[in-house]
Motif scaffolding. Structure first.
Motif, PDB file in Angstrom:
ATOM      1  N   GLY A 171      -2.008   4.774  -3.632  1.00  0.00           N
ATOM      2  CA  GLY A 171      -2.267   5.801  -2.635  1.00  0.00           C
ATOM      3  C   GLY A 171      -3.719   6.174  -2.463  1.00  0.00           C
ATOM      4  O   GLY A 171      -4.049   7.012  -1.633  1.00  0.00           O
ATOM      5  N   THR A 172      -4.609   5.571  -3.241  1.00  0.00           N
ATOM      6  CA  THR A 172      -6.028   5.879  -3.096  1.00  0.00           C
ATOM      7  C   THR A 172      -6.635   5.019  -1.991  1.00  0.00           C
ATOM      8  O   THR A 172      -6.212   3.881  -1.760  1.00  0.00           O
ATOM      9  CB  THR A 172      -6.790   5.625  -4.411  1.00  0.00           C
ATOM     10  OG1 THR A 172      -6.628   4.257  -4.789  1.00  0.00           O
ATOM     11  CG2 THR A 172      -6.280   6.529  -5.508  1.00  0.00           C
ATOM     12  N   GLU A 173      -7.644   5.576  -1.331  1.00  0.00           N
ATOM     13  CA  GLU A 173      -8.296   4.849  -0.251  1.00  0.00           C
ATOM     14  C   GLU A 173      -9.239   3.798  -0.841  1.00  0.00           C
ATOM     15  O   GLU A 173      -9.999   4.074  -1.759  1.00  0.00           O
ATOM     16  CB  GLU A 173      -9.072   5.813   0.642  1.00  0.00           C
ATOM     17  CG  GLU A 173      -9.542   5.180   1.915  1.00  0.00           C
ATOM     18  CD  GLU A 173     -10.048   6.205   2.912  1.00  0.00           C
ATOM     19  OE1 GLU A 173     -10.368   5.789   4.031  1.00  0.00           O
ATOM     20  OE2 GLU A 173     -10.122   7.392   2.584  1.00  0.00           O
ATOM     21  N   LYS A 174      -9.155   2.590  -0.294  1.00  0.00           N
ATOM     22  CA  LYS A 174     -10.027   1.507  -0.759  1.00  0.00           C
ATOM     23  C   LYS A 174     -11.419   1.696  -0.171  1.00  0.00           C
ATOM     24  O   LYS A 174     -11.574   2.152   0.952  1.00  0.00           O
ATOM     25  CB  LYS A 174      -9.493   0.149  -0.318  1.00  0.00           C
ATOM     26  CG  LYS A 174      -8.215  -0.258  -0.991  1.00  0.00           C
ATOM     27  CD  LYS A 174      -7.809  -1.628  -0.496  1.00  0.00           C
ATOM     28  CE  LYS A 174      -6.500  -2.073  -1.076  1.00  0.00           C
ATOM     29  NZ  LYS A 174      -6.089  -3.379  -0.522  1.00  0.00           N
ATOM     30  N   THR A 218     -12.987  -2.159   2.172  1.00  0.00           N
ATOM     31  CA  THR A 218     -12.243  -2.667   3.316  1.00  0.00           C
ATOM     32  C   THR A 218     -13.135  -3.317   4.356  1.00  0.00           C
ATOM     33  O   THR A 218     -12.672  -4.028   5.214  1.00  0.00           O
ATOM     34  CB  THR A 218     -11.439  -1.546   3.996  1.00  0.00           C
ATOM     35  OG1 THR A 218     -12.337  -0.512   4.366  1.00  0.00           O
ATOM     36  CG2 THR A 218     -10.362  -1.026   3.079  1.00  0.00           C
ATOM     37  N   THR A 251      -1.964  10.975   6.820  1.00  0.00           N
ATOM     38  CA  THR A 251      -2.811   9.946   7.435  1.00  0.00           C
ATOM     39  C   THR A 251      -2.006   9.103   8.413  1.00  0.00           C
ATOM     40  O   THR A 251      -2.482   8.762   9.497  1.00  0.00           O
ATOM     41  CB  THR A 251      -3.428   9.050   6.348  1.00  0.00           C
ATOM     42  OG1 THR A 251      -4.104   9.868   5.401  1.00  0.00           O
ATOM     43  CG2 THR A 251      -4.402   8.058   6.938  1.00  0.00           C
ATOM     44  N   ILE A 287       0.390   4.873   1.647  1.00  0.00           N
ATOM     45  CA  ILE A 287      -0.439   5.598   2.607  1.00  0.00           C
ATOM     46  C   ILE A 287      -0.001   7.059   2.607  1.00  0.00           C
ATOM     47  O   ILE A 287       1.196   7.336   2.719  1.00  0.00           O
ATOM     48  CB  ILE A 287      -0.271   5.007   4.020  1.00  0.00           C
ATOM     49  CG1 ILE A 287      -0.568   3.509   4.004  1.00  0.00           C
ATOM     50  CG2 ILE A 287      -1.158   5.722   5.023  1.00  0.00           C
ATOM     51  CD1 ILE A 287      -0.126   2.800   5.255  1.00  0.00           C
ATOM     52  N   SER A 333      -6.314  -0.393   4.166  1.00  0.00           N
ATOM     53  CA  SER A 333      -7.272   0.641   3.772  1.00  0.00           C
ATOM     54  C   SER A 333      -6.849   1.407   2.526  1.00  0.00           C
ATOM     55  O   SER A 333      -7.641   2.184   1.991  1.00  0.00           O
ATOM     56  CB  SER A 333      -7.457   1.642   4.912  1.00  0.00           C
ATOM     57  OG  SER A 333      -7.912   0.986   6.059  1.00  0.00           O
ATOM     58  N   TYR A 334      -5.608   1.214   2.050  1.00  0.00           N
ATOM     59  CA  TYR A 334      -5.108   1.970   0.911  1.00  0.00           C
ATOM     60  C   TYR A 334      -4.558   1.038  -0.157  1.00  0.00           C
ATOM     61  O   TYR A 334      -3.999  -0.014   0.136  1.00  0.00           O
ATOM     62  CB  TYR A 334      -4.013   2.957   1.351  1.00  0.00           C
ATOM     63  CG  TYR A 334      -4.577   4.128   2.107  1.00  0.00           C
ATOM     64  CD1 TYR A 334      -4.976   5.269   1.437  1.00  0.00           C
ATOM     65  CD2 TYR A 334      -4.747   4.076   3.479  1.00  0.00           C
ATOM     66  CE1 TYR A 334      -5.527   6.341   2.125  1.00  0.00           C
ATOM     67  CE2 TYR A 334      -5.296   5.134   4.177  1.00  0.00           C
ATOM     68  CZ  TYR A 334      -5.683   6.264   3.486  1.00  0.00           C
ATOM     69  OH  TYR A 334      -6.237   7.314   4.163  1.00  0.00           O
ATOM     70  N   THR A 389      -2.505  -0.295   6.113  1.00  0.00           N
ATOM     71  CA  THR A 389      -2.155  -0.885   4.820  1.00  0.00           C
ATOM     72  C   THR A 389      -3.335  -1.552   4.132  1.00  0.00           C
ATOM     73  O   THR A 389      -3.381  -1.607   2.915  1.00  0.00           O
ATOM     74  CB  THR A 389      -1.013  -1.912   4.960  1.00  0.00           C
ATOM     75  OG1 THR A 389      -1.391  -2.903   5.903  1.00  0.00           O
ATOM     76  CG2 THR A 389       0.265  -1.246   5.379  1.00  0.00           C
ATOM     77  N   ALA A 429       0.835  -1.202   0.000  1.00  0.00           N
ATOM     78  CA  ALA A 429       0.000   0.000   0.000  1.00  0.00           C
ATOM     79  C   ALA A 429       0.864   1.244   0.000  1.00  0.00           C
ATOM     80  O   ALA A 429       2.017   1.215   0.409  1.00  0.00           O
ATOM     81  CB  ALA A 429      -0.912   0.014   1.228  1.00  0.00           C
TER      82      ALA A 429
END
Length: 155
Positions: free
Chosen positions: A140-143, A146, A118, A114, A135-136, A133, A112
């Motif tokens: 670099g984009t947020e998933k 999750t 954050t 991050i 969540s991204y 790890t 990931a």
């Protein structure tokens, strides 16, 4: 008239050993067995090799991780890619002994990217940033997927 008396064990044979000699010594832990020893030895060797790679990467690239968690190493980079921190030779191949990306034994996977802000916010909350790890994504984009909607096994 004859009086008979029997002691414990005299009529039925020898007395059983005392419980203090039958139980293992309380000061000595039981032997974990060969499988546990082999597993501990393997994980110890992998951890030592990983720390050697981290040190070699620091010596060659001048970059050190800002957080380490078991098998997760968090570095800061300018772009959402780990390529800038990997030392390479003039011909473009990785330097032996330093961090490598890939699936081969001894290589590491980019899990990931991050955003630094954050990670700093997580550390201010006294949380380890490696928890982010999942969540991204690697770019670099947020998933958004999750959470499993409360279902186990991801089904």
């Amino acid at each position: 008239m004859q009086e008979t008396s029997t002691r414990a064990g005299s009529a039925s044979g020898p007395t059983p050993p005392a419980t203090s000699t039958a139980t293992p010594d309380w000061r000595r832990p039981p032997d974990p067995g060969p499988t546990a020893r082999r597993s501990a030895s393997t994980s110890s060797a992998a951890r030592i090799a990983a720390h050697r790679r981290l040190r070699q990467t620091f010596l060659l690239a001048g970059r050190a991780p800002f957080a380490v968690n078991v098998d997760s190493y968090l570095y800061t980079t300018d772009q959402p890619t780990p390529l800038e921190l990997l030392p390479i030779k003039d011909d473009g191949t990785p330097v032996p002994g330093a961090l490598r990306l890939g699936i081969a034994p001894g290589s590491h996977r980019h899990e990931a990217s991050i955003p630094l802000q954050t990670a700093v916010e997580a550390m201010e909350r006294r949380e380890h940033p490696s928890r982010l790890t999942r969540s991204y994504a690697i770019d670099g984009t947020e998933k958004t997927d999750t959470v499993n909607d409360g279902q186990e096994g991801g089904r």
